[in-house]
Design an enzyme around this catalytic site. Structure first.
Site, PDB file in Angstrom:
ATOM      1  CE  LYS A 152      -3.639  -2.377   2.155  1.00  2.39           C
ATOM      2  NZ  LYS A 152      -4.397  -2.772   3.545  1.00  2.39           N
TER       3      LYS A 152
ATOM      4  CD  GLN B 112      -3.093  -4.483   6.498  1.00  2.00           C
ATOM      5  OE1 GLN B 112      -3.358  -3.666   5.928  1.00  2.00           O
ATOM      6  NE2 GLN B 112      -3.728  -5.663   6.767  1.00  2.00           N
TER       7      GLN B 112
ATOM      8  CG  ASP C  21      -9.243  -0.234   5.273  1.00  2.00           C
ATOM      9  OD1 ASP C  21      -9.154  -0.467   4.133  1.00  2.00           O
ATOM     10  OD2 ASP C  21      -8.467  -0.230   6.259  1.00  2.00           O
TER      11      ASP C  21
END
Length: 314
Positions: free
Chosen positions: A60, A104, A127
């Site tokens: 990412k 994460q 997200d």
């Protein structure tokens, strides 16, 4: 089981599509910088030493550099407390130059994951996991679409797979993939069935699907006799295989390459779909690796760009 002597399924290439999306994002980032001086900024938080999480975050951060998004990475010990992590998120919520916050997952079991997700500013939740953003998605008014489901829909659209009127089956009901992709397919007028570990006679249900999405986290669960002939099969799973004999059974003509990978690095990857058997039945399918995972990162870049534009009114 279905014989897999002759491969026929066309591969849906996630790599080339992900590259196209990142190029589109990069062009828009350049335009944003030129016209308003705004460079989108993403902050990633990695807790602990999980190898898979570290790889995902590294990919990412690399993608941010490719498209011109500024990125920062907070690497935190697994011993961090929920209170300490909440304090960092509160700080990032207040920083005006931060457009996206990515925590994460999974987090260490000692950290209250739900509290952490809910603490992220809804406008920076790139997200799409905050309950408010989940609710907006369910209502058909998404602020951010979770990255993997968004990538799946993009893959179907850009490969001219008709969604409206199709029978779609999603195997897996997670909040990250299964439920949101089912919602997106329903909003696009598919007839959607969600299956899970307690579904009775799973093959009988999945064989009705024109579009089959496998996201249950069990290696090669979807065999040839689970698939309707000619169906489009989207494989979200990422599982490690270390046994050479198992690789030989799973990969057909690709087995020598996969066995070599096991010998060199100790494992190869397989999705939730049995690749050799699927190839003898499906019309099109996504490979693992090289399929949905790359699109997840590309859609994160798009969400971060959207967050920057919305927050700054440009």
């Amino acid at each position: 089981m279905v014989s897999a002597q002759t491969a026929q399924a066309q591969m849906l290439n996630g790599r080339s599509l992900a590259d196209d999306i990142k190029k589109e994002v990069a062009a828009e980032v350049r335009r944003l910088i030129d016209q308003s001086g705004v460079r989108p900024r993403l902050v990633a938080i990695l807790v602990g030493e999980d190898d898979a999480s570290a790889v995902y975050v590294r990919n990412k951060v690399r993608a941010c550099a490719e498209v011109g998004i500024k990125s920062d990475l907070h690497r935190l010990p697994a011993s961090i407390t929920t209170t300490e992590l909440l304090a960092l998120i509160t700080q990032l919520n207040q920083e005006q130059e931060v457009d996206g916050i990515l925590v994460q997952l999974p987090l260490p079991k000692e950290v209250e994951e739900a509290l952490i997700i809910e603490a992220v500013d809804q406008a920076k939740d790139v997200d799409g996991f905050h309950p408010a953003n989940v609710g907006l998605l369910a209502m058909g008014r998404p602020r951010f679409v979770p990255c993997t489901p968004a990538g799946i829909i993009e893959l179907l659209d850009r490969n001219q797979v008709g969604i409206a009127g199709a029978n779609a089956c999603v195997v897996g009901r997670s909040q990250i993939v299964g439920r949101p992709v089912a919602s997106l397919l329903l909003q696009r007028h598919a007839t959607v069935t969600i299956c899970h570990s307690r579904t009775r006679d799973l093959p009988a249900v999945t064989r009705q699907a024109d579009i089959l999405v496998a996201a249950i986290g069990r290696p090669a669960l979807i065999r040839g006799d689970y698939i309707k002939p000619g169906a489009v099969v989207i494989d979200v799973g990422v599982n490690k295989i270390t046994d050479v004999n198992e690789a030989h059974a799973l990969f057909g003509s690709e087995a020598p390459k996969r066995i070599e990978a096991i010998k060199n690095r100790g494992y190869t990857l397989v999705g939730d779909v049995h690749p050799a058997e699927a190839d003898a039945v499906a019309g099109r399918r996504t490979p693992v690796p090289g399929g949905v995972g790359l699109l997840t990162v590309a859609m994160l870049m798009r969400n971060t760009l959207q967050a920057a534009k919305r927050r700054r009114g440009v």
